[in-house]
Write a protein that holds these residues in place. Structure first.
Motif, mmCIF file in Angstrom:
data_model
loop_
_atom_site.group_PDB
_atom_site.id
_atom_site.type_symbol
_atom_site.label_atom_id
_atom_site.label_comp_id
_atom_site.label_asym_id
_atom_site.label_seq_id
_atom_site.Cartn_x
_atom_site.Cartn_y
_atom_site.Cartn_z
ATOM 1 N N VAL A 20 31.267 50.908 47.922
ATOM 2 C CA VAL A 20 31.731 50.742 46.545
ATOM 3 C C VAL A 20 32.590 49.486 46.363
ATOM 4 O O VAL A 20 32.407 48.759 45.369
ATOM 5 C CB VAL A 20 32.456 52.009 46.057
ATOM 6 C CG1 VAL A 20 33.185 51.746 44.739
ATOM 7 C CG2 VAL A 20 31.455 53.150 45.876
ATOM 8 N N PRO A 21 33.511 49.171 47.281
ATOM 9 C CA PRO A 21 34.314 47.947 47.057
ATOM 10 C C PRO A 21 33.464 46.683 46.917
ATOM 11 O O PRO A 21 33.741 45.836 46.051
ATOM 12 C CB PRO A 21 35.203 47.888 48.307
ATOM 13 C CG PRO A 21 35.354 49.319 48.726
ATOM 14 C CD PRO A 21 34.010 49.928 48.455
ATOM 15 N N SER A 22 32.418 46.537 47.732
ATOM 16 C CA SER A 22 31.584 45.337 47.613
ATOM 17 C C SER A 22 30.730 45.378 46.354
ATOM 18 O O SER A 22 30.474 44.331 45.735
ATOM 19 C CB SER A 22 30.699 45.183 48.855
ATOM 20 O OG SER A 22 29.843 46.300 49.023
ATOM 21 N N LEU A 23 30.304 46.560 45.936
ATOM 22 C CA LEU A 23 29.567 46.667 44.679
ATOM 23 C C LEU A 23 30.448 46.259 43.502
ATOM 24 O O LEU A 23 29.997 45.576 42.574
ATOM 25 C CB LEU A 23 29.057 48.098 44.486
ATOM 26 C CG LEU A 23 27.961 48.575 45.442
ATOM 27 C CD1 LEU A 23 27.749 50.087 45.313
ATOM 28 C CD2 LEU A 23 26.644 47.842 45.177
ATOM 29 N N VAL A 24 31.716 46.660 43.569
ATOM 30 C CA VAL A 24 32.656 46.269 42.522
ATOM 31 C C VAL A 24 32.897 44.761 42.562
ATOM 32 O O VAL A 24 32.878 44.078 41.520
ATOM 33 C CB VAL A 24 33.990 47.034 42.689
ATOM 34 C CG1 VAL A 24 35.059 46.473 41.753
ATOM 35 C CG2 VAL A 24 33.782 48.525 42.419
ATOM 36 N N ALA A 25 33.089 44.242 43.766
ATOM 37 C CA ALA A 25 33.337 42.802 43.899
ATOM 38 C C ALA A 25 32.159 41.971 43.391
ATOM 39 O O ALA A 25 32.347 40.876 42.831
ATOM 40 C CB ALA A 25 33.632 42.461 45.360
ATOM 41 N N ASP A 26 30.940 42.503 43.576
ATOM 42 C CA ASP A 26 29.747 41.792 43.123
ATOM 43 C C ASP A 26 29.439 42.034 41.648
ATOM 44 O O ASP A 26 28.453 41.496 41.121
ATOM 45 C CB ASP A 26 28.528 42.214 43.959
ATOM 46 C CG ASP A 26 28.610 41.721 45.390
ATOM 47 O OD1 ASP A 26 29.382 40.781 45.651
ATOM 48 O OD2 ASP A 26 27.910 42.287 46.261
#
Length: 538
Positions: A20-26
Motif C-alpha cells: 500500500v505505501p508504494s501504491l500511495v506513493a505512485d
C-alpha cells in the motif's frame, strides 16, 4: 451512511503493509479515477484507454433512474411484471445479485441449453424480455432473443412491445433493434462487461424488476472520493494488495458468504477477478463458497469473508484472511478498483480476456465443420460415455470411477485445483453442485464448480490463461428435447455441444487434462457421476 469495511490478517495483512505505501506513493488510486491508461504497462494501454469509464458511473448513470422508472411503470400498467434477462457474464451477474439482495424475482437466462431456454419461455402474457449484449454478437444471447421473438409472434404478441434491448451505441444489435421498433437503452461503450454493474447492463433489468437503482448509485458515489484518495486507509488499495500482493502469491481466493447482505456477491466477484487476472500464466482463482466451514483452505489460499455491512467480530479463520463488507453499490466499485490494483501488482492487463475469445472461436469452428477431426469416446459405462483429452493420462481405466480417479491423480498436491464444468440445467440440476464439497474433501485441493456455458465468461479465462495447475471435469448431456434457433441453421442442442467441445479442445491444446462425462440417460447418468465423484459415498 454508506461505509466500506476491509480488514486483513496474516499473510494478507503483510501484503497490505508491503504494497500500500508504494501504491500511495505512485498515486495509483487517483490515477485510476483520472482514467490513466498507463498504469498497467504499454501492452495494456490501448485496451485500458477505452475501459475505464466505470470509475464515474455513480454520476454518469444518473439519467437511467428516471428512464427506467418510467419504463417500469409503463410496463406494469400493461400487466407485464415478469422480467426475463437474456445475457451472459457481466450482462447477467450484476442484475442477479442486485435483485437477489432486494428479494425481487428476476429470471436470468444465461444458458444455451435447450431445456433451460424452453423453461424460460413461459407466462408470455406477463413477460418482458431484456436482451443485453455489448455488441449483439454473443451467440447465446442472439439465440435466446430469436426464440422469444418467435414465441411472442406465435402467441399473437408483437415482440416490439415486449423486448427491451441494452447494448452499446452503434452496435449491430443497436441498429437492428431500432429498425425492428424495439425499446433500446444504450450503455457506456467505454466500460467492459465485467465492470458494467452500474451501467445500463446492471441497472435496466434490475430497475424493471423493481430494484432501487438510485440507491445503488448513491452508495457508489458516496465512496468514490474515498476510493480515489491516495491514502494508506483506502479500502480498495488495501483489498487489492491483500488479494494480489501476498508473497509467495496465494493465488486461490475462497470467497465465503459470512453474513453479507449482498446475496450472490461471490459469483459476481468470481467473474470480475478470474476474467480480469487469469492470463499470462498467472492470476487469482476464486472459489465461491455459500457458507463458512466445510472446506479446509490450503496453504496457497486467502480466505475472503464477505461479512455484514458493519463488519464481523469473529477471529480470522486462516493464515491469510480478508473481511470485506459494505452496501452493494459501494462494494461494486470497491471490488472493481481492487481488481484493477491487483492487476497492476500481478503485472497483467485486467481489461482483456483473450482466452474467452479462443473458446468462442473453437465453438464456431466446430459448428462450421472446420474444427478438425472429431474426438471419439474412450468407452461407455452404462448411462455415461467417457472421453479424455490433454495427454495420455487415462491409463487402463474402463469405468467412470477409474476415469475420475485417473483425472484426480493429475492434481498437483501443492498448487493444483479441480474445475467441474457442468453443461446442465442450473436450476433443475442444482443439487449436483454439491459434488464440489465431496471432491474438495477427497483431493484436499480447491474445487470450483461452474455451470456451462455461463462459466465460459468467467473462470473460463483463468482455466486457459492462468497457471497450468488445473484438471478439468466436463459433464454434458443430451437435451430432453432440442430447440431450433429461428433464422439460424443450427439448434441450441448443437450449439451447446459445440461450446462444450470447443472449450475442452482449447484446454487440451493448452496441455490441460480434461475428462468429459456425457450423460446418455440424464437421471441415471447424473446419479452415476455423482457417486463416482464422491468416491462411491453418494
Amino acid at each position: 451512511m454508506t461505509s466500506l469495511f476491509v480488514a486483513a490478517a496474516g499473510a494478507a495483512a503483510d501484503a497490505v503493509t508491503a504494497h500500500v505505501p508504494s501504491l500511495v506513493a505512485d498515486g495509483v488510486a487517483g490515477r485510476i479515477f483520472a482514467q490513466d491508461a498507463t498504469l498497467w504497462g504499454p501492452a495494456a494501454e490501448e485496451e485500458a484507454g477505452k475501459r475505464l469509464s466505470w470509475v464515474g458511473l455513480g454520476r454518469t448513470s444518473r439519467h437511467l433512474v428516471g428512464e427506467v422508472s418510467a419504463l417500469r411503470d409503463e410496463l406494469r400498467e400493461q400487466g407485464l411484471d415478469r422480467v426475463v434477462l437474456c445475457g451472459m457474464g457481466g450482462s447477467s451477474l450484476a442484475p442477479e445479485v442486485i435483485c437477489a439482495t432486494e428479494g425481487l424475482p428476476l429470471v436470468v437466462l444465461d444458458s444455451s441449453h435447450p431445456d433451460v431456454v424452453r423453461g424460460a419461455v413461459t407466462e408470455l402474457e406477463r413477460t418482458v424480455v431484456v436482451v443485453s449484449s455489448k455488441s449483439g454478437s454473443t451467440v447465446e444471447t442472439d439465440s435466446q432473443r430469436r426464440v422469444f421473438e418467435q414465441a411472442f409472434t406465435d402467441a399473437g404478441i408483437d415482440p416490439a412491445g415486449r423486448i427491451v434491448v441494452v447494448t452499446d451505441p452503434g452496435s449491430p444489435l443497436d441498429e437492428q433493434a431500432r429498425e425492428a421498433g424495439y425499446r433500446v437503452v444504450n450503455a457506456d461503450p467505454d466500460v467492459g462487461g465485467r465492470y458494467s454493474a452500474l451501467t445500463a447492463f446492471g441497472l435496466v433489468p434490475s430497475g424493471l424488476a423493481g430494484a432501487d437503482i438510485e440507491a445503488l448509485l448513491d452508495d457508489a458515489e458516496a465512496v468514490a472520493d474515498l476510493l480515489a484518495e491516495d491514502d494508506e486507509a483506502n479500502p480498495a488499495l488495501r483489498l487489492g494488495s491483500a488479494i494480489g500482493g501476498t508473497s509467495p502469491l496465494r493465488d486461490k481466493l475462497y470467497l465465503v458468504d459470512h453474513g453479507t447482505e449482498a446475496r450472490g456477491l461471490g459469483a459476481w466477484a468470481e467473474q470480475l477477478i478470474a476474467e480480469s487476472t487469469g492470463k499470462d500464466g498467472t492470476g487469482l482463482l476464486p472459489v465461491v463458497l455459500p457458507r463458512p466451514g466445510g472446506r479446509t483452505p490450503p496453504t496457497d489460499a486467502t480466505i475472503v469473508r464477505l461479512v455484514p455491512d458493519d463488519g464481523d467480530d469473529s477471529a480470522p479463520v486462516a493464515a491469510s484472511t480478508v473481511d470485506v463488507g459494505g452496501s452493494l453499490g459501494a462494494q461494486f466499485l470497491l471490488w472493481e478498483v481492487a481488481t484493477a490494483v491487483a492487476g497492476r501488482l500481478l503485472g497483467i492487463n485486467p481489461f482483456d480476456q483473450p482466452d474467452v475469445e479462443s473458446a468462442k472461436q473453437a465453438a464456431r469452428d466446430l459448428m462450421s465443420g472446420s474444427g478438425g477431426d472429431e474426438v471419439s469416446d474412450d468407452f461407455a459405462d452404462g448411462p455415461v460415455s467417457v472421453r479424455h483429452l490433454g495427454g495420455d493420462w487415462l491409463g487402463d481405466a474402463a469405468d467412470v470411477d477409474a476415469a475420475v480417479a485417473a483425472l484426480l491423480a493429475q492434481v498437483d498436491p501443492e498448487h493444483g485445483y479441480v474445475a467441474v464444468m457442468a453443461y446442465l440445467d442450473r436450476e433443475g440440476d442444482a443439487p449436483f453442485a454439491q459434488v464440489a464439497d465431496a471432491l474438495a474433501e477427497r483431493v484436499g485441493r480447491p474445487v470450483t464448480f461452474g455451470w456451462g456455458p455461463r462459466f465460459l465468461h468467467s473462470t473460463g479465462q483463468y482455466h486457459k490463461g492462468g497457471p497450468a495447475t488445473g484438471v478439468y471435469l466436463q459433464v454434458t448431456d443430451t437435451p430432453r428435447e432440442d430447440l431450433p434457433v429461428p433464422g439460424r441453421d443450427f439448434t441450441l442442442g448443437e450449439f451447446i455441444a459445440a461450446q462444450a467441445g470447443g472449450d475442452a479442445q482449447v484446454l487440451a491444446d493448452h496441455g490441460r487434462p480434461v475428462l468429459v462425462l456425457h450423460l446418455t440417460d440424464h437421471d441415471a447418468g447424473l446419479a452415476r457421476v455423482t457417486r463416482a465423484l464422491a468416491g462411491g459415498r453418494a
